[in-house]
Design a protein around this motif. Structure first.
Motif, mmCIF file in Angstrom:
data_model
loop_
_atom_site.group_PDB
_atom_site.id
_atom_site.type_symbol
_atom_site.label_atom_id
_atom_site.label_comp_id
_atom_site.label_asym_id
_atom_site.label_seq_id
_atom_site.Cartn_x
_atom_site.Cartn_y
_atom_site.Cartn_z
ATOM 1 N N TYR A 180 4.644 12.062 1.183
ATOM 2 C CA TYR A 180 4.054 10.748 1.409
ATOM 3 C C TYR A 180 5.065 9.633 1.126
ATOM 4 O O TYR A 180 5.886 9.730 0.206
ATOM 5 N N GLU B 184 4.594 3.561 0.188
ATOM 6 C CA GLU B 184 3.514 2.659 0.585
ATOM 7 C C GLU B 184 2.177 3.407 0.631
ATOM 8 O O GLU B 184 1.151 2.879 0.179
ATOM 9 N N LEU B 185 2.207 4.623 1.159
ATOM 10 C CA LEU B 185 0.979 5.396 1.230
ATOM 11 C C LEU B 185 0.501 5.800 -0.161
ATOM 12 O O LEU B 185 -0.698 5.769 -0.454
ATOM 13 N N GLU C 217 0.896 4.151 -2.961
ATOM 14 C CA GLU C 217 0.273 2.979 -3.580
ATOM 15 C C GLU C 217 -1.108 2.719 -2.986
ATOM 16 O O GLU C 217 -2.076 2.425 -3.705
ATOM 17 N N GLN C 218 -1.208 2.854 -1.677
ATOM 18 C CA GLN C 218 -2.490 2.650 -1.000
ATOM 19 C C GLN C 218 -3.532 3.641 -1.498
ATOM 20 O O GLN C 218 -4.695 3.271 -1.767
ATOM 21 N N LEU C 219 -3.108 4.891 -1.654
ATOM 22 C CA LEU C 219 -4.044 5.923 -2.092
ATOM 23 C C LEU C 219 -4.440 5.750 -3.555
ATOM 24 O O LEU C 219 -5.579 6.026 -3.938
ATOM 25 N N CYS C 220 -3.498 5.308 -4.386
ATOM 26 C CA CYS C 220 -3.853 5.040 -5.783
ATOM 27 C C CYS C 220 -4.963 3.999 -5.866
ATOM 28 O O CYS C 220 -5.939 4.167 -6.616
ATOM 29 N N LYS C 221 -4.843 2.960 -5.097
ATOM 30 C CA LYS C 221 -5.874 1.915 -5.100
ATOM 31 C C LYS C 221 -7.204 2.468 -4.593
ATOM 32 O O LYS C 221 -8.275 2.161 -5.133
ATOM 33 N N LYS C 222 -7.129 3.313 -3.556
ATOM 34 C CA LYS C 222 -8.344 3.896 -3.000
ATOM 35 C C LYS C 222 -9.068 4.729 -4.048
ATOM 36 O O LYS C 222 -10.293 4.577 -4.243
ATOM 37 N N CYS D 139 0.362 1.459 -10.789
ATOM 38 C CA CYS D 139 -0.866 1.269 -10.006
ATOM 39 C C CYS D 139 -2.115 1.609 -10.804
ATOM 40 O O CYS D 139 -3.129 0.900 -10.706
#
Length: 455
Positions: free
Chosen positions: A201, A204-205, A207-212, A242
């Motif tokens: 991954y 950027e992905l 970080e996006q997934l951590c937030k999700k 994150c």
């Protein structure tokens, strides 16, 4: 009460090579498994009355055809037997299928042979639970201690636990069992996620997934490591930023290191406060794991392992040696539910926490049943215990796992949650499924060689 034997003669055992193209998105990628296509050998066991059980063993793509052939070679041990007779003396059947005088040479109780055994036995346990009209975890929880223990082959492990000890342990936990079952039904079982941390991954992905997953209530996050220390520190630091200092970080090397390398690598990652290092070295190196665990204890880092542990004997040694602080049984690696129960009993006696390995194809669906039983009937605690959660391939099952607010909700349908939806085999059986034919034609994957043409 014993099952009525009428109609329960086993007349067919079918097996398929089923693969999903997860390598296209880097899903499941780690330090050693860089391009997995999450797959399984999928077994359907059918009785003369038409009752069916579904079981599988997880793989990463190539080689699944070898397990398929091994399952076919093992049909002789099951076709023509009455399922009720098997369940009434399950430990004897387990020893027969794992210790045939000729086939045990390609094991014994390890490798491809044991993976094939797991798929067959998982289908039998699914059948038993369906016949009793219960989810597997409830079938296990409702068993009398003597009946449950009768399904286990204790050969080679009586120096740690005997049948009599196991029965007494289960008797001792009868008090409060119904309340614990109510807790499971009301609140579920805590989970952690690996979905944020695959090596393939982008930052950027991740970080996006951590937030999700933070928004979904997760507090425990696992990151794959092991190829490059600088990259690992950067990626784990990004995850730590994150998720914040109040959440939990775990790391997984998937067997990438030597013993000394593992110790030094984890000392370097220690400032990020991981609570465990998973599979730091060879999955067979019991003493190496113990050395790593001892060296990392002052840093507050435990060792987790077991997803590729071959059998209950290897688990016994890991548990005895202090080589694992987190016992990671895998529902498709060792010899089915029978052998997994033996590992749970040893772990409970030696006071090692069980946190199952999951993800892949069907593993999340299966391990939830095992951990539910453990809380209800054996350990009676969820303290520092978690089930791994990977959010993929669930859409292919008739009874997919359900995770709400970072907790596995109780599976309620009869069986082991292992049945594929209609159409999955037609699409994803390898290599003749419609999806695979299309991807091969488009050049996304090479055409199979002759050895793979087993379906």
């Amino acid at each position: 009460m014993p099952l009525n034997k009428n109609g329960l003669k086993i007349v067919q055992v079918d097996v398929k090579d089923v693969r999903f193209p997860t390598s296209l998105g880097g899903h499941g990628s780690d330090a050693l498994h860089t391009d997995p296509n999450y797959s399984c050998a999928y077994v359907t066991t059918t009785t003369e009355s038409g009752k069916r059980g579904f079981g599988l063993t997880f793989t990463c793509g190539r080689g699944t055809e070898i397990i398929v052939l091994t399952v076919r070679a093992m049909k002789r041990f099951i076709v023509g037997r009455n399922a009720a007779d098997i369940f009434a003396d399950f430990a004897t059947f387990w020893r027969q299928i794992t210790n045939d005088s000729q086939m045990r040479w390609i094991g014994p109780e390890k490798g491809v042979a044991h993976l094939a055994v797991a798929a067959i036995l998982n289908s039998l346990w699914d059948l038993w639970a369906r016949l009793e009209n219960k989810p597997l975890w409830r079938l296990l929880a409702d068993m009398e201690p003597e009946e449950l223990v009768s399904t286990i082959d204790f050969r080679y492990i009586t120096d740690v636990i005997t049948k009599e000890e196991a029965i007494q342990m289960l008797r001792d936990k009868r008090s409060g069992k119904e309340q614990r079952i109510k807790t499971l039904l009301d609140k579920g079982y805590p989970a952690y996620t690996t979905q944020v941390g695959w090596l393939g991954y982008s930052d950027e992905l991740v970080e996006q997934l951590c937030k999700k997953y933070l928004s979904m209530g997760f507090t425990h996050f696992k990151v794959k490591v092991g190829l490059n220390l600088e990259d690992d520190y950067r990626r784990c630091s990004a995850v730590r930023r994150c998720i914040g200092d109040d959440k939990y970080l775990m790391v997984d090397a998937n067997q990438a290191w030597s013993v000394n390398e593992a110790i030094e690598w984890m000392k370097a990652l220690a400032p990020l406060r991981p609570i465990w290092i998973e599979e730091p070295t060879s999955p067979d190196d019991v003493l190496g794991h113990a050395t790593i665990a001892k060296a990392l204890e002052p840093y507050g880092i435990g060792v987790a392992t077991g997803e590729m542990c071959a059998n209950r004997v290897m688990f016994k040694q890991f548990l005895q040696s202090g080589g694992m602080q987190y016992c990671q049984i895998d529902s498709a690696r060792i010899g089915g539910v029978n052998e997994i129960l033996a590992v749970y009993l040893m772990a409970e006696k030696l006071k090692v926490k069980v946190c199952p390995h999951a993800g892949g194809v069907g593993l999340c669906e299966m391990v939830q049943h095992l951990q539910y039983w453990d809380y209800a009937a054996l350990s009676a605690t969820m303290d520092d215990r978690l089930i791994e959660y990977v959010d993929q391939q669930h859409e292919h099952f008739t009874d997919p796992c359900v995770v709400n607010n970072a907790r596995y909700m109780a599976p309620m349908k009869p069986g082991y949650s292992t049945q594929f939806l209609p159409g999955v085999l037609e699409k994803f059986s390898y290599p003749h499924g419609t999806k695979w034919q299309k991807m091969i034609k488009e050049g996304l994957f090479p055409a199979p060689d002759e050895a793979e043409l087993v379906n």
